[in-house]
Write a protein that holds these residues in place. Structure first.
Motif, PDB file in Angstrom:
ATOM      1  N   ASN A 180       0.827  -1.211   0.000  1.00  0.00           N
ATOM      2  CA  ASN A 180       0.000   0.000   0.000  1.00  0.00           C
ATOM      3  C   ASN A 180       0.859   1.257   0.000  1.00  0.00           C
ATOM      4  O   ASN A 180       0.566   2.225  -0.697  1.00  0.00           O
ATOM      5  N   TYR A 228      -9.565   3.614   4.503  1.00  0.00           N
ATOM      6  CA  TYR A 228      -8.268   3.890   3.882  1.00  0.00           C
ATOM      7  C   TYR A 228      -8.091   5.388   3.698  1.00  0.00           C
ATOM      8  O   TYR A 228      -9.044   6.097   3.393  1.00  0.00           O
ATOM      9  N   TRP A 265      -3.866   1.850   5.113  1.00  0.00           N
ATOM     10  CA  TRP A 265      -4.981   1.058   5.647  1.00  0.00           C
ATOM     11  C   TRP A 265      -5.146   1.482   7.092  1.00  0.00           C
ATOM     12  O   TRP A 265      -4.279   1.262   7.929  1.00  0.00           O
TER      13      TRP A 265
END
Length: 117
Positions: free
Chosen positions: A33, A56, A40
């Protein structure tokens, strides 16, 4: 940074072990990510473990879709959201008791981008 709710369906149920393997998987997801500037924040899981609702912070919905693809995670929907604080009015305490002085409005949560512009 915009905030999003990501809805996912796991037809066989979410299988995330609570051991070192699960820890490694979560760390791998967080690292992937980060490559796209996606964070997250937290997830909510339905009791049957079939649906998740994940919070998110990300630059765009496309960034979320890209990291989901790389992490091999489903995406049913992405919705940009803002915070609605149930204690929006000053003078109302967390227990809901009214203060003696009159309430005045407090500005709702604003994205950081509004503060630096």
């Amino acid at each position: 940074m915009p905030r999003y709710i990501v809805e996912r369906t796991f037809p066989g149920g979410l299988d995330l072990p609570t051991n070192e393997a699960g820890d490694r998987l979560c760390r791998q997801i967080v690292d992937t990510n980060a490559e796209e500037g996606v964070t997250w924040v937290q997830s909510f899981v339905s009791l049957d473990r079939i649906h998740t609702f994940c919070v998110y912070d990300a630059p765009t919905p496309e960034a979320i879709r890209e990291v989901a693809r790389r992490n091999k995670l489903p995406v049913d929907g992405i919705t940009e959201v803002s915070v609605l604080d149930p204690y929006f009015y000053l003078g109302i305490g967390h227990a809901g008791a009214e203060a003696k002085k009159p309430s005045r409005l407090r500005a709702p949560w604003l994205p950081f981008s509004y503060l630096v512009a």
